[in-house]
Design a protein around this motif. Sequence first.
Motif, short mmCIF file in Angstrom:
data_model
loop_
_atom_site.label_atom_id
_atom_site.label_comp_id
_atom_site.label_asym_id
_atom_site.label_seq_id
_atom_site.Cartn_x
_atom_site.Cartn_y
_atom_site.Cartn_z
N LEU A 144 -8.41 6.34 -0.87
CA LEU A 144 -9.27 5.27 -1.36
C LEU A 144 -8.82 4.77 -2.73
N VAL A 145 -8.38 5.66 -3.61
CA VAL A 145 -7.92 5.24 -4.94
C VAL A 145 -6.62 4.46 -4.82
N MET A 146 -5.63 5.03 -4.13
CA MET A 146 -4.34 4.35 -3.96
C MET A 146 -4.52 3.03 -3.22
N GLN A 147 -5.35 3.02 -2.18
CA GLN A 147 -5.58 1.79 -1.41
C GLN A 147 -6.21 0.70 -2.28
N ALA A 148 -7.15 1.09 -3.14
CA ALA A 148 -7.79 0.12 -4.04
C ALA A 148 -6.78 -0.45 -5.03
N ILE A 149 -5.88 0.39 -5.54
CA ILE A 149 -4.86 -0.07 -6.49
C ILE A 149 -3.93 -1.07 -5.83
N VAL A 150 -3.46 -0.76 -4.63
CA VAL A 150 -2.46 -1.60 -3.96
C VAL A 150 -3.08 -2.88 -3.39
N ILE A 151 -4.23 -2.77 -2.75
CA ILE A 151 -4.85 -3.93 -2.09
C ILE A 151 -5.57 -4.83 -3.09
N GLN A 152 -6.40 -4.21 -3.95
CA GLN A 152 -7.20 -5.01 -4.89
C GLN A 152 -6.50 -5.25 -6.21
N LYS A 153 -5.39 -4.53 -6.44
CA LYS A 153 -4.60 -4.67 -7.66
C LYS A 153 -5.44 -4.42 -8.91
N VAL A 154 -6.24 -3.35 -8.86
CA VAL A 154 -7.07 -2.98 -10.01
C VAL A 154 -6.41 -1.81 -10.73
N PRO A 155 -6.69 -1.65 -12.03
CA PRO A 155 -6.12 -0.52 -12.78
C PRO A 155 -6.62 0.81 -12.23
N PHE A 156 -5.94 1.87 -12.61
CA PHE A 156 -6.24 3.21 -12.09
C PHE A 156 -7.69 3.61 -12.30
N ASN A 157 -8.21 3.43 -13.53
CA ASN A 157 -9.59 3.87 -13.81
C ASN A 157 -10.61 3.08 -12.99
#
Length: 260
Positions: free
Chosen positions: A153-166
């Motif tokens: 879920l964290v990695m998917q959010a970073i790649v798909i939504q392009k949001v920062p790690f935190n």
Amino acid sequence: MTDDAHRPRWPDAGSLGAVYSSSFSLFKARFGTIFALMVGASALILGLQFASFVAARATSESDALANSLAYIMPIILYVVIGSLASGAIAAIIGAHLAGADHVSLGTGLRAVRAVLKDALAASLLAALVCLLLTFILFFTTLLFLPFFYGPILVMQAIVIQKVPFNQAVARARALARGSTGRMIGYAFVISLSAWVIPVAILGILDRLDPPGFPWAYAPIQMLVKGNAAAFVAVTAAVMYFDLRMRKEDYGTKELRAELT
């Protein structure tokens, strides 16, 4: 337009059977791309693990720290590389669901490269959690290493939504909140795919003892475990899109907007 074989079909994850069916359908639709990515990652991991083993053997027995690092590094590399590959697969699945005309290995690699700093932060967190649990549970977690790819879920959010790690960590917590039963179901499917099925396949081959099997064991193991890890990554992507669809007004239109 996409052809019939690659026509996007939004995941149906209403039950455990549907999770497997949706994951298998997406895995099959982009098998060539996903297979090439995960086998390449598995080969890289295998090479780095061998290098770590050689380094351990070359190290003086009295140098405990160097020896420890030599044996810990393969676990870290396995989870970090697997996590980045999982992010690339999420981008490939996302592009497929969005109906992109051309989805290739480069689609996933470019998506991860665009958010590499945050993707590395997430993958290092996954490796740290894996190491801690490995020592606490006396290395039984080594049987479930693909379970730590991400974190999920964290990695998917970073790649798909392009949001920062935190922000990705906060997004993952928000998606998981109130979905305990569904998360347990996904964990069951992922664990089954990551360990039970590969071990069963390799065990059957070992019992049959086909000609030349001992010599072919390493590449066969790499192929079996590489495919299993790829399927885990696809299932993690299905989990991400399913939870977003259930908690948000989210579908193909929103996905396309995020990928542009």
